[in-house]
Design a protein around this motif. Sequence first.
Motif, PDB file in Angstrom:
ATOM      1  N   THR A  48       0.829  -1.201   0.000  1.00 17.96           N
ATOM      2  CA  THR A  48       0.000   0.000   0.000  1.00 17.96           C
ATOM      3  C   THR A  48       0.867   1.255   0.000  1.00 17.96           C
ATOM      4  OG1 THR A  48      -1.773  -1.104   1.228  1.00 17.96           O
ATOM      5  CG2 THR A  48      -1.769   1.303   1.264  1.00 17.96           C
ATOM      6  N   GLN A  49       0.513   2.207  -0.876  1.00 17.72           N
ATOM      7  CA  GLN A  49       1.211   3.489  -0.881  1.00 17.72           C
ATOM      8  C   GLN A  49       0.540   4.427   0.115  1.00 17.72           C
ATOM      9  OE1 GLN A  49       1.411   5.503  -4.661  1.00 17.72           O
ATOM     10  NE2 GLN A  49       2.977   6.945  -3.941  1.00 17.72           N
ATOM     11  N   LEU A  50       1.345   5.116   0.908  1.00 18.49           N
ATOM     12  CA  LEU A  50       0.813   6.043   1.904  1.00 18.49           C
ATOM     13  C   LEU A  50       0.850   7.465   1.347  1.00 18.49           C
ATOM     14  CD1 LEU A  50       1.381   3.506   3.602  1.00 18.49           C
ATOM     15  CD2 LEU A  50       2.001   5.006   5.497  1.00 18.49           C
ATOM     16  N   GLY A  51      -0.323   8.048   1.174  1.00 16.46           N
ATOM     17  CA  GLY A  51      -0.416   9.406   0.665  1.00 16.46           C
ATOM     18  C   GLY A  51      -0.470  10.408   1.804  1.00 16.46           C
ATOM     19  N   GLU A  52       0.432  11.388   1.783  1.00 17.84           N
ATOM     20  CA  GLU A  52       0.494  12.367   2.868  1.00 17.84           C
ATOM     21  C   GLU A  52      -0.807  13.150   3.002  1.00 17.84           C
ATOM     22  OE1 GLU A  52       3.719  15.061   2.888  1.00 17.84           O
ATOM     23  OE2 GLU A  52       5.261  13.518   3.120  1.00 17.84           O
ATOM     24  N   THR A  53      -1.345  13.604   1.872  1.00 15.92           N
ATOM     25  CA  THR A  53      -2.540  14.447   1.911  1.00 15.92           C
ATOM     26  C   THR A  53      -3.705  13.706   2.551  1.00 15.92           C
ATOM     27  OG1 THR A  53      -1.833  15.594  -0.101  1.00 15.92           O
ATOM     28  CG2 THR A  53      -4.150  15.817   0.534  1.00 15.92           C
ATOM     29  N   GLU A  54      -3.932  12.478   2.092  1.00 12.64           N
ATOM     30  CA  GLU A  54      -5.061  11.704   2.612  1.00 12.64           C
ATOM     31  C   GLU A  54      -4.879  11.372   4.096  1.00 12.64           C
ATOM     32  OE1 GLU A  54      -3.234  11.009   0.016  1.00 12.64           O
ATOM     33  OE2 GLU A  54      -4.546  10.933  -1.746  1.00 12.64           O
ATOM     34  N   LEU A  55      -3.658  10.956   4.471  1.00 13.97           N
ATOM     35  CA  LEU A  55      -3.423  10.588   5.865  1.00 13.97           C
ATOM     36  C   LEU A  55      -3.482  11.798   6.792  1.00 13.97           C
ATOM     37  CD1 LEU A  55      -0.593   7.913   5.585  1.00 13.97           C
ATOM     38  CD2 LEU A  55      -2.938   7.548   6.364  1.00 13.97           C
ATOM     39  N   ALA A  56      -2.950  12.930   6.338  1.00 12.39           N
ATOM     40  CA  ALA A  56      -3.000  14.148   7.162  1.00 12.39           C
ATOM     41  C   ALA A  56      -4.451  14.543   7.425  1.00 12.39           C
ATOM     42  CB  ALA A  56      -2.251  15.284   6.473  1.00 12.39           C
ATOM     43  N   ALA A  57      -5.299  14.402   6.402  1.00 11.64           N
ATOM     44  CA  ALA A  57      -6.716  14.717   6.568  1.00 11.64           C
ATOM     45  C   ALA A  57      -7.394  13.715   7.495  1.00 11.64           C
ATOM     46  CB  ALA A  57      -7.405  14.736   5.202  1.00 11.64           C
ATOM     47  N   GLN A  58      -7.035  12.438   7.353  1.00 14.20           N
ATOM     48  CA  GLN A  58      -7.647  11.402   8.185  1.00 14.20           C
ATOM     49  C   GLN A  58      -7.265  11.560   9.650  1.00 14.20           C
ATOM     50  OE1 GLN A  58      -7.112   7.499   6.560  1.00 14.20           O
ATOM     51  NE2 GLN A  58      -8.142   6.468   8.252  1.00 14.20           N
ATOM     52  N   PHE A  59      -5.989  11.852   9.904  1.00 16.67           N
ATOM     53  CA  PHE A  59      -5.522  12.048  11.282  1.00 16.67           C
ATOM     54  C   PHE A  59      -5.833  13.451  11.801  1.00 16.67           C
ATOM     55  CE2 PHE A  59      -2.469   8.523  10.310  1.00 16.67           C
ATOM     56  CZ  PHE A  59      -2.804   7.695  11.374  1.00 16.67           C
ATOM     57  N   GLN A  60      -6.192  14.352  10.877  1.00 11.44           N
ATOM     58  CA  GLN A  60      -6.465  15.754  11.224  1.00 11.44           C
ATOM     59  C   GLN A  60      -5.241  16.400  11.885  1.00 11.44           C
ATOM     60  OE1 GLN A  60     -10.135  15.959  13.454  1.00 11.44           O
ATOM     61  NE2 GLN A  60     -11.364  15.210  11.749  1.00 11.44           N
ATOM     62  N   VAL A  61      -4.106  16.231  11.196  1.00 13.31           N
ATOM     63  CA  VAL A  61      -2.850  16.809  11.674  1.00 13.31           C
ATOM     64  C   VAL A  61      -2.139  17.476  10.500  1.00 13.31           C
ATOM     65  CG1 VAL A  61      -2.538  15.112  13.518  1.00 13.31           C
ATOM     66  CG2 VAL A  61      -1.557  14.676  11.246  1.00 13.31           C
ATOM     67  N   SER A  62      -1.133  18.284  10.821  1.00 10.03           N
ATOM     68  CA  SER A  62      -0.307  18.869   9.773  1.00 10.03           C
ATOM     69  C   SER A  62       0.654  17.804   9.251  1.00 10.03           C
ATOM     70  CB  SER A  62       0.482  20.061  10.317  1.00 10.03           C
ATOM     71  OG  SER A  62       1.403  19.621  11.297  1.00 10.03           O
ATOM     72  N   ARG A  63       1.344  18.114   8.156  1.00 10.01           N
ATOM     73  CA  ARG A  63       2.221  17.115   7.552  1.00 10.01           C
ATOM     74  C   ARG A  63       3.497  16.895   8.360  1.00 10.01           C
ATOM     75  NH1 ARG A  63       1.849  17.341   0.968  1.00 10.01           N
ATOM     76  NH2 ARG A  63      -0.420  17.535   0.825  1.00 10.01           N
ATOM     77  N   GLY A  64       3.876  17.846   9.203  1.00  9.49           N
ATOM     78  CA  GLY A  64       5.099  17.704   9.986  1.00  9.49           C
ATOM     79  C   GLY A  64       5.120  16.457  10.853  1.00  9.49           C
ATOM     80  N   PRO A  65       4.178  16.318  11.811  1.00 11.76           N
ATOM     81  CA  PRO A  65       4.192  15.113  12.651  1.00 11.76           C
ATOM     82  C   PRO A  65       3.906  13.839  11.873  1.00 11.76           C
ATOM     83  CG  PRO A  65       2.252  16.467  13.109  1.00 11.76           C
ATOM     84  CD  PRO A  65       3.168  17.288  12.256  1.00 11.76           C
TER      85      PRO A  65
END
Length: 222
Positions: free
Chosen positions: A35-52
């Motif tokens: 599975t490829q991990l997409g930053e945009t989708e995961l950041a939205a799912q976790f509701q966090v910025s891309r830094g952490p």
Amino acid sequence: MPLADIEPVSRESTAAIIARQLREAIMNGSLPPGTQLGETELAAQFQVSRGPLREAMQRLVSEGLLRSERHRGLFVIELEPDDVYDIYVARSAIERAAALRVLRGDRERAADLLTETVRAMADAAHSGDPTALSEADLRFHEALIEASGSRRLVRMARTLLIETRMCLSLLQRTDQPVKERVREHNRIIDALRAGDEQAVLDHLEAHMEDAVRRLVPGTTLT
């Protein structure tokens, strides 16, 4: 301020929380191999910025659970036959060391804890829950290593056991009878209670050998 007066910070960082949840998702198959991990989708799912999020994913890269491809991104590792062999060779060394320490300690207490996990395996098998069965199987090996009292063995085994959970998902597709899977673990417990060092080591090796043979036909640990 003297170092003795510094109190540990117990709050888990955002990156640590994300890393833990991603580990669990990889372990239980919610994030399947490849599975490829997409930053945009995961950041939205976790509701966090891309830094952490990036920090968390880099932790998993360093642990070997994610791989980085240049210009493509991060992917959940896929276990090749050599990886499976390597996982079980490393696990065998760690669990042998743990078992020897348990045999020199309170082996009755350790055997009782292990019996609880085997009981959970049997219950999961009876209810037809392969996921719960694999989780109980993994907990058996975690409990064995924890019972050794060695923080280093526990730390060394952490990533290996996550990779093992991925292997167990594959093992569910093999023809191993569940009753035999339970018996293999009970043999280890019986030998542990008896204080029979050679039998414990032999049963552990046979257990690992059987898993490798089923996952990678034609391959042996020795």
